[in-house]
Write an enzyme that holds these catalytic residues in place. Structure first.
Site, PDB file in Angstrom:
ATOM      1  CG  HIS A  45       0.868  -3.742  -2.873  1.00 44.14           C
ATOM      2  ND1 HIS A  45       0.980  -3.499  -1.527  1.00 44.14           N
ATOM      3  CD2 HIS A  45       0.574  -2.558  -3.438  1.00 44.14           C
ATOM      4  CE1 HIS A  45       0.741  -2.223  -1.293  1.00 44.14           C
ATOM      5  NE2 HIS A  45       0.490  -1.623  -2.443  1.00 44.14           N
ATOM      6  CD  GLU A  78       3.772  -0.589  -3.883  1.00 44.24           C
ATOM      7  OE1 GLU A  78       3.031  -0.241  -4.803  1.00 44.24           O
ATOM      8  OE2 GLU A  78       3.701  -0.085  -2.750  1.00 44.24           O
TER       9      GLU A  78
HETATM   10  C1  GAL Z   1       0.530   1.561  -2.016  1.00 44.40           C
HETATM   11  C2  GAL Z   1       0.222   3.007  -2.235  1.00 44.40           C
HETATM   12  C3  GAL Z   1      -0.362   3.547  -0.960  1.00 44.40           C
HETATM   13  C4  GAL Z   1      -1.580   2.748  -0.548  1.00 44.40           C
HETATM   14  C5  GAL Z   1      -1.233   1.275  -0.525  1.00 44.40           C
HETATM   15  C6  GAL Z   1      -2.429   0.398  -0.288  1.00 44.40           C
HETATM   16  O1  GAL Z   1       1.075   1.002  -3.186  1.00 44.40           O
HETATM   17  O2  GAL Z   1       1.388   3.694  -2.610  1.00 44.40           O
HETATM   18  O3  GAL Z   1      -0.681   4.905  -1.106  1.00 44.40           O
HETATM   19  O4  GAL Z   1      -2.634   2.986  -1.434  1.00 44.40           O
HETATM   20  O5  GAL Z   1      -0.662   0.880  -1.712  1.00 44.40           O
HETATM   21  O6  GAL Z   1      -3.002   0.652   0.946  1.00 44.40           O
END
Ligand code: GAL
Length: 325
Positions: free
Chosen positions: A154, A289
């Site tokens: 992430h 991601e």
């Molecule tokens: C992403 C997701 C978002 C949000 C973020 C974390 O991967 O798609 O909606 O949750 O992570 O804040």
């Protein structure tokens, strides 16, 4: 403690908590393309945006599901409605053991049978390796029972060399004819074509161009926050190219994965303690991601994806390639 991998082109910094990549520096320009937290304590205690961590065992949103006729109730860490990013204590919140080689670093951890509602214990690892201008990410996992596996990294990118300048100026290419539509809880439920929608990135375009377009899927998510189904071209496919017109820096993403979630950092806010004492703000950074199809067991077209058992090794790979021209 921070672990550092370095060659003549790139320098990458990692921590063992969440197997996070906390910096990736292009040595020619000196630019760090990862937006992260001010200190390691913040990663440990309060990382609301899952900044730069490994996510698992299921990345994104999922609701209860059936596997071979048996119902599994996932631990629902968002308003008791669904699970996001692996649950209350996902793979982002684990302390990993670390092995270091000359140009690689391997983080390993495990999850128990039933943890966060998923069947099967699983031993897993992510290995980051520097190869010239590329950082390779190799995931490996072995479950003890049939289960769902879809890990991701992430990382939050900003190629402007100054995270006070938002990513809305970045140009993006996504190699995907289809994306997954989200319901009102952002839970993916079915595929649609990107053609003739603002979600079409098959020709490189600035992220800010259509982000506020009058389109239901963008309104639901407050911007781009969608899983894209990667057009396959062999095992390893070109997934995305991101470029900052300010610095000329570009990041290419290649992967064996089925999906890339393009999240435009719509939820970043001043509660995120950002390195350099900068206030967090919407669209400060974005994530690409690479992962499996989220919520796969609940979407008939993809119900056979992300399934692994004791004899099916999980080995997806993703490559980030940095260029400065
Ligand atoms: C992403 C997701 C978002 C949000 C973020 C974390 O991967 O798609 O909606 O949750 O992570 O804040």
């Amino acid at each position: 403690m921070t672990y550092i991998l370095k060659n003549e082109h790139l320098e990458a910094h990692f921590i063992s908590f969440g197997a996070c990549i906390v910096k990736l520096i292009d040595l020619k320009t000196g630019i760090n393309i990862i937006v992260g937290h001010e200190d390691m304590e913040t990663y440990r205690k309060n990382n609301p945006g899952y900044m730069n961590a490994i996510i698992g065992r299921h990345s994104g949103r999922i609701t209860d599901f059936y596997l071979d006729g048996k119902r599994h109730e996932v631990a629902k860490n968002i308003n008791g409605i669904y699970q996001l990013h692996g649950g209350f204590k996902g793979f982002n919140a684990k302390e990993y053991s670390v092995e270091v080689g000359e140009d690689w670093i391997k983080f390993s951890a495990s999850a128990e049978d039933g943890e966060e509602g998923f069947p099967g214990a699983v031993a897993f690892s992510v290995t980051y390796r520097l190869r010239g201008r590329e950082l390779h990410l190799l995931y490996e996992a072995e479950p003890t029972k049939k289960t769902i596996l879809s890990l991701t990294n992430h990382a939050y990118f900003n190629l402007n060399g100054d995270p006070e300048k938002s990513i809305l100026n970045h140009e993006l290419f996504l190699n995907a004819d289809r994306y997954l539509m989200l319901d009102e809880n952002f839970i993916p439920y079915g595929a649609a074509l990107v053609e003739n929608t603002p979600l079409d990135f098959r020709k490189m375009k600035p992220i800010g161009q259509d982000i506020n377009a009058n389109f239901e899927q963008l309104k639901i998510a407050g911007g781009f926050d969608h899983p894209y189904l990667v057009n396959r071209a062999g095992e390893m496919s070109h997934v995305a190219t991101l470029r900052s017109p300010l610095t000329g820096l570009s990041l290419e993403v290649h992967s064996t994965e089925d999906v890339v979630v393009f999240y435009a950092g719509n939820m970043i806010n001043e509660d995120y303690r950002i390195a350099g004492g900068i206030r967090g703000y919407k669209n400060m950074a974005l994530c690409l991601e690479t992962q499996g199809v989220p919520n796969s067991p609940n979407i008939p077209e993809f119900a056979d994806r992300n399934l692994y058992g004791p004899n099916e090794k999980y080995t997806p790979k993703t490559v980030w390639k940095l260029a400065d021209n």
